[in-house]
Design a protein around this motif. Structure first.
Motif, PDB file in Angstrom:
ATOM      1  N   TRP A  53     -34.045  43.410  10.244  1.00  0.00           N
ATOM      2  CA  TRP A  53     -35.081  43.069   9.477  1.00  0.00           C
ATOM      3  C   TRP A  53     -36.649  43.401   9.930  1.00  0.00           C
ATOM      4  O   TRP A  53     -36.871  42.904  11.069  1.00  0.00           O
ATOM      5  CB  TRP A  53     -34.835  41.604   8.808  1.00  0.00           C
ATOM      6  N   GLY A  54     -37.490  43.824   9.308  1.00  0.00           N
ATOM      7  CA  GLY A  54     -38.912  44.203   9.771  1.00  0.00           C
ATOM      8  C   GLY A  54     -38.867  45.237  10.660  1.00  0.00           C
ATOM      9  O   GLY A  54     -40.055  45.536  11.021  1.00  0.00           O
ATOM     10  N   GLY A  55     -37.790  45.985  10.798  1.00  0.00           N
ATOM     11  CA  GLY A  55     -37.975  47.165  11.299  1.00  0.00           C
ATOM     12  C   GLY A  55     -37.864  47.366  12.740  1.00  0.00           C
ATOM     13  O   GLY A  55     -37.974  46.353  13.623  1.00  0.00           O
ATOM     14  N   LEU A  56     -37.272  48.409  13.238  1.00  0.00           N
ATOM     15  CA  LEU A  56     -36.987  48.507  14.870  1.00  0.00           C
ATOM     16  C   LEU A  56     -37.581  49.807  15.254  1.00  0.00           C
ATOM     17  O   LEU A  56     -37.616  50.743  14.296  1.00  0.00           O
ATOM     18  CB  LEU A  56     -35.448  48.734  15.237  1.00  0.00           C
ATOM     19  N   SER A  57     -38.304  49.839  16.083  1.00  0.00           N
ATOM     20  CA  SER A  57     -38.844  51.188  16.792  1.00  0.00           C
ATOM     21  C   SER A  57     -37.868  52.265  17.193  1.00  0.00           C
ATOM     22  O   SER A  57     -36.520  51.795  17.013  1.00  0.00           O
ATOM     23  CB  SER A  57     -39.646  51.137  17.999  1.00  0.00           C
ATOM     24  N   ASP A  58     -38.073  53.626  17.149  1.00  0.00           N
ATOM     25  CA  ASP A  58     -37.004  54.417  17.320  1.00  0.00           C
ATOM     26  C   ASP A  58     -36.102  54.325  18.655  1.00  0.00           C
ATOM     27  O   ASP A  58     -35.030  54.235  18.647  1.00  0.00           O
ATOM     28  CB  ASP A  58     -37.632  55.915  17.377  1.00  0.00           C
ATOM     29  N   ASP A  59     -36.948  53.913  19.664  1.00  0.00           N
ATOM     30  CA  ASP A  59     -36.090  53.355  21.018  1.00  0.00           C
ATOM     31  C   ASP A  59     -35.181  52.275  20.792  1.00  0.00           C
ATOM     32  O   ASP A  59     -34.124  52.247  21.337  1.00  0.00           O
ATOM     33  CB  ASP A  59     -37.022  53.038  22.114  1.00  0.00           C
ATOM     34  N   LYS A  61     -33.810  51.263  17.729  1.00  0.00           N
ATOM     35  CA  LYS A  61     -32.767  51.945  17.112  1.00  0.00           C
ATOM     36  C   LYS A  61     -31.836  52.816  18.007  1.00  0.00           C
ATOM     37  O   LYS A  61     -30.595  52.371  17.850  1.00  0.00           O
ATOM     38  CB  LYS A  61     -33.186  52.912  16.082  1.00  0.00           C
ATOM     39  N   ALA A  62     -32.292  53.405  18.921  1.00  0.00           N
ATOM     40  CA  ALA A  62     -31.185  54.294  19.762  1.00  0.00           C
ATOM     41  C   ALA A  62     -30.661  53.155  20.622  1.00  0.00           C
ATOM     42  O   ALA A  62     -29.204  53.220  21.006  1.00  0.00           O
ATOM     43  CB  ALA A  62     -32.119  55.181  20.687  1.00  0.00           C
ATOM     44  N   GLU A  63     -31.166  52.303  21.253  1.00  0.00           N
ATOM     45  CA  GLU A  63     -30.628  51.132  22.112  1.00  0.00           C
ATOM     46  C   GLU A  63     -29.529  50.383  21.246  1.00  0.00           C
ATOM     47  O   GLU A  63     -28.463  50.208  21.894  1.00  0.00           O
ATOM     48  CB  GLU A  63     -31.775  50.052  22.578  1.00  0.00           C
ATOM     49  N   LYS A  64     -29.860  50.279  20.160  1.00  0.00           N
ATOM     50  CA  LYS A  64     -28.885  49.388  19.312  1.00  0.00           C
ATOM     51  C   LYS A  64     -27.668  50.171  19.179  1.00  0.00           C
ATOM     52  O   LYS A  64     -26.764  49.891  19.052  1.00  0.00           O
ATOM     53  CB  LYS A  64     -29.485  48.966  17.972  1.00  0.00           C
ATOM     54  N   TYR A  65     -27.784  51.558  18.599  1.00  0.00           N
ATOM     55  CA  TYR A  65     -26.739  52.496  18.400  1.00  0.00           C
ATOM     56  C   TYR A  65     -25.786  52.606  19.746  1.00  0.00           C
ATOM     57  O   TYR A  65     -24.604  52.564  19.396  1.00  0.00           O
ATOM     58  CB  TYR A  65     -27.270  53.984  17.960  1.00  0.00           C
TER      59      TYR A  65
END
Length: 174
Positions: A53-59, A61-65
């Motif tokens: 919620w509120g968005g994640l940076s590309d970095d 998102k990569a860490e989450k994945y």
């Protein structure tokens, strides 16, 4: 304020797949879609819920994945069977979003979250949530007219709630 159970979310997501799957323009493998709905957040049992919620940076998102992929691999290895392999493969397919089942479950996942949000007391919403622009759901739902219709209903209900809160706030201040 607000309690949002992953178990309740996955249950309702499965129910939405069951109810809406037959209404889609394109046929789906219902068993596959239901299994995907059931396990799509399973990695959160290890890494926890990482809200987007509120968005994640590309970095981010990569860490989450990466964290979630590692978790689903751990689950696969701990099960050590065809079931573990199936769970892993379904999760990866969901994340890739290439199949119609993955697209359906992903779209309904986001719509279910919005429905859950709308059902919550607006006092639990922050200012960012009150300024929501529901157009971000368009690209997720545009592949099917039934999903487009559901998205519009969700959008309308959310905007109605925001408007009612605004009218109530104005009445309290006057």
């Amino acid at each position: 304020g607000r309690q949002e159970s992953v178990a309740e979310h996955c249950w309702r997501l499965g129910l939405m797949v069951m109810c809406l799957g037959p209404q889609l323009e394109q046929a789906i493998d219902m068993e596959k879609a239901l299994k995907m709905a059931l396990i799509h957040d399973l990695s959160e049992a290890i890494v926890g819920d990482i809200p987007t919620w509120g968005g994640l940076s590309d970095d981010q998102k990569a860490e989450k994945y990466t964290a979630e992929l590692t978790a689903i691999q751990t689950i696969r290895e701990s099960l050590g069977s065809a079931v573990g392999e199936e769970i892993h493969d379904l999760w990866v397919e969901f994340e890739k979003g290439d199949s119609v089942e993955a697209k359906l479950v992903f779209a309904l996942d986001k719509l279910e979250c919005q429905i859950q949000h709308i059902e919550a007391d607006i006092a639990t919403w922050n200012e960012t949530e009150k300024q929501i622009d529901y157009r971000w759901l368009d690209k997720l739902c545009d592949f099917d007219s039934t999903l487009k219709m559901l998205k519009e209903i969700v959008r309308e209900k959310g905007l109605e709630k925001i408007h009612a809160d605004s009218v109530e706030s104005t009445a309290r201040t006057t």
